[in-house]
Design a protein around this motif. Sequence first.
Motif, PDB file in Angstrom:
ATOM      1  N   GLU A   1       0.841  -1.204   0.000  1.00 21.06           N
ATOM      2  CA  GLU A   1       0.000   0.000   0.000  1.00 21.06           C
ATOM      3  C   GLU A   1       0.870   1.246   0.000  1.00 21.06           C
ATOM      4  O   GLU A   1       0.632   2.185  -0.773  1.00 21.06           O
ATOM      5  CB  GLU A   1      -0.906   0.002   1.228  1.00 21.06           C
ATOM      6  N   THR A   2       1.891   1.264   0.813  1.00 21.91           N
ATOM      7  CA  THR A   2       2.788   2.411   0.862  1.00 21.91           C
ATOM      8  C   THR A   2       3.504   2.601  -0.464  1.00 21.91           C
ATOM      9  O   THR A   2       3.637   3.727  -0.954  1.00 21.91           O
ATOM     10  CB  THR A   2       3.821   2.215   1.989  1.00 21.91           C
ATOM     11  N   VAL A   3       3.942   1.532  -1.067  1.00 20.14           N
ATOM     12  CA  VAL A   3       4.644   1.617  -2.348  1.00 20.14           C
ATOM     13  C   VAL A   3       3.716   2.162  -3.441  1.00 20.14           C
ATOM     14  O   VAL A   3       4.159   2.890  -4.323  1.00 20.14           O
ATOM     15  CB  VAL A   3       5.205   0.234  -2.746  1.00 20.14           C
ATOM     16  N   LEU A   4       2.440   1.847  -3.377  1.00 26.08           N
ATOM     17  CA  LEU A   4       1.505   2.329  -4.394  1.00 26.08           C
ATOM     18  C   LEU A   4       0.993   3.739  -4.110  1.00 26.08           C
ATOM     19  O   LEU A   4       0.678   4.480  -5.042  1.00 26.08           O
ATOM     20  CB  LEU A   4       0.335   1.360  -4.524  1.00 26.08           C
ATOM     21  N   ILE A   5       0.897   4.123  -2.855  1.00 22.94           N
ATOM     22  CA  ILE A   5       0.394   5.457  -2.533  1.00 22.94           C
ATOM     23  C   ILE A   5       1.462   6.525  -2.746  1.00 22.94           C
ATOM     24  O   ILE A   5       1.151   7.636  -3.177  1.00 22.94           O
ATOM     25  CB  ILE A   5      -0.150   5.497  -1.090  1.00 22.94           C
ATOM     26  N   PHE A   6       2.722   6.225  -2.488  1.00 24.38           N
ATOM     27  CA  PHE A   6       3.770   7.239  -2.604  1.00 24.38           C
ATOM     28  C   PHE A   6       3.856   7.846  -3.999  1.00 24.38           C
ATOM     29  O   PHE A   6       3.851   9.074  -4.136  1.00 24.38           O
ATOM     30  CB  PHE A   6       5.121   6.673  -2.166  1.00 24.38           C
ATOM     31  N   PRO A   7       3.917   7.059  -5.080  1.00 28.15           N
ATOM     32  CA  PRO A   7       3.964   7.691  -6.411  1.00 28.15           C
ATOM     33  C   PRO A   7       2.695   8.490  -6.715  1.00 28.15           C
ATOM     34  O   PRO A   7       2.759   9.519  -7.398  1.00 28.15           O
ATOM     35  CB  PRO A   7       4.101   6.520  -7.382  1.00 28.15           C
ATOM     36  N   TRP A   8       1.561   8.041  -6.222  1.00 27.92           N
ATOM     37  CA  TRP A   8       0.311   8.778  -6.441  1.00 27.92           C
ATOM     38  C   TRP A   8       0.388  10.152  -5.790  1.00 27.92           C
ATOM     39  O   TRP A   8      -0.053  11.138  -6.361  1.00 27.92           O
ATOM     40  CB  TRP A   8      -0.847   7.962  -5.876  1.00 27.92           C
ATOM     41  N   THR A   9       0.959  10.228  -4.585  1.00 24.76           N
ATOM     42  CA  THR A   9       1.066  11.526  -3.920  1.00 24.76           C
ATOM     43  C   THR A   9       2.027  12.453  -4.645  1.00 24.76           C
ATOM     44  O   THR A   9       1.854  13.672  -4.617  1.00 24.76           O
ATOM     45  CB  THR A   9       1.530  11.366  -2.460  1.00 24.76           C
ATOM     46  N   VAL A  10       3.028  11.889  -5.309  1.00 27.72           N
ATOM     47  CA  VAL A  10       3.998  12.714  -6.037  1.00 27.72           C
ATOM     48  C   VAL A  10       3.338  13.388  -7.240  1.00 27.72           C
ATOM     49  O   VAL A  10       3.594  14.554  -7.524  1.00 27.72           O
ATOM     50  CB  VAL A  10       5.210  11.864  -6.462  1.00 27.72           C
TER      51      VAL A  10
END
Length: 137
Positions: free
Chosen positions: A74-83
């Motif tokens: 989940e963290t790996v997928l949310i981080f690029p989305w926030t960028v």
Amino acid sequence: MSNPWIAIGALALVGVLIPVGMMAASYLLRPSVPEQGKSATYESGEVPTGSSTKIQFNIQYYMVALLFVVFDIETVLIFPWTVVYRDVVANVGLAEALYPMLVFVGILVVGLAWAWRNGAVKWVRSPRASRQLDHKP
């Protein structure tokens, strides 16, 4: 003009050659000392002792590890989305940028609630530890 598939192919080649090279180097450099303990089930180099050499592990360890992997992904997928969030909102709008991530996080929250309800995140105390707590003044 270069073909983008050349870079992908080179990356795939490096991704295969590095592990294969490491395994080949370790095979060539390691000492070879065959003995009975190394062919045992757990390959620890020690000969098992006692009447029962099989140890049963609590399933709780596996459940915690599985939950860790889920939330790590989940963290790996949310981080690029926030960028890229600000650019995506500017191009397609707030709803199209926010709703898919809310659905994703919602599915994870439902999964966590299910795991919590079924006791996957409740750490079970060993019977010995429970007895020690009961006998303290």
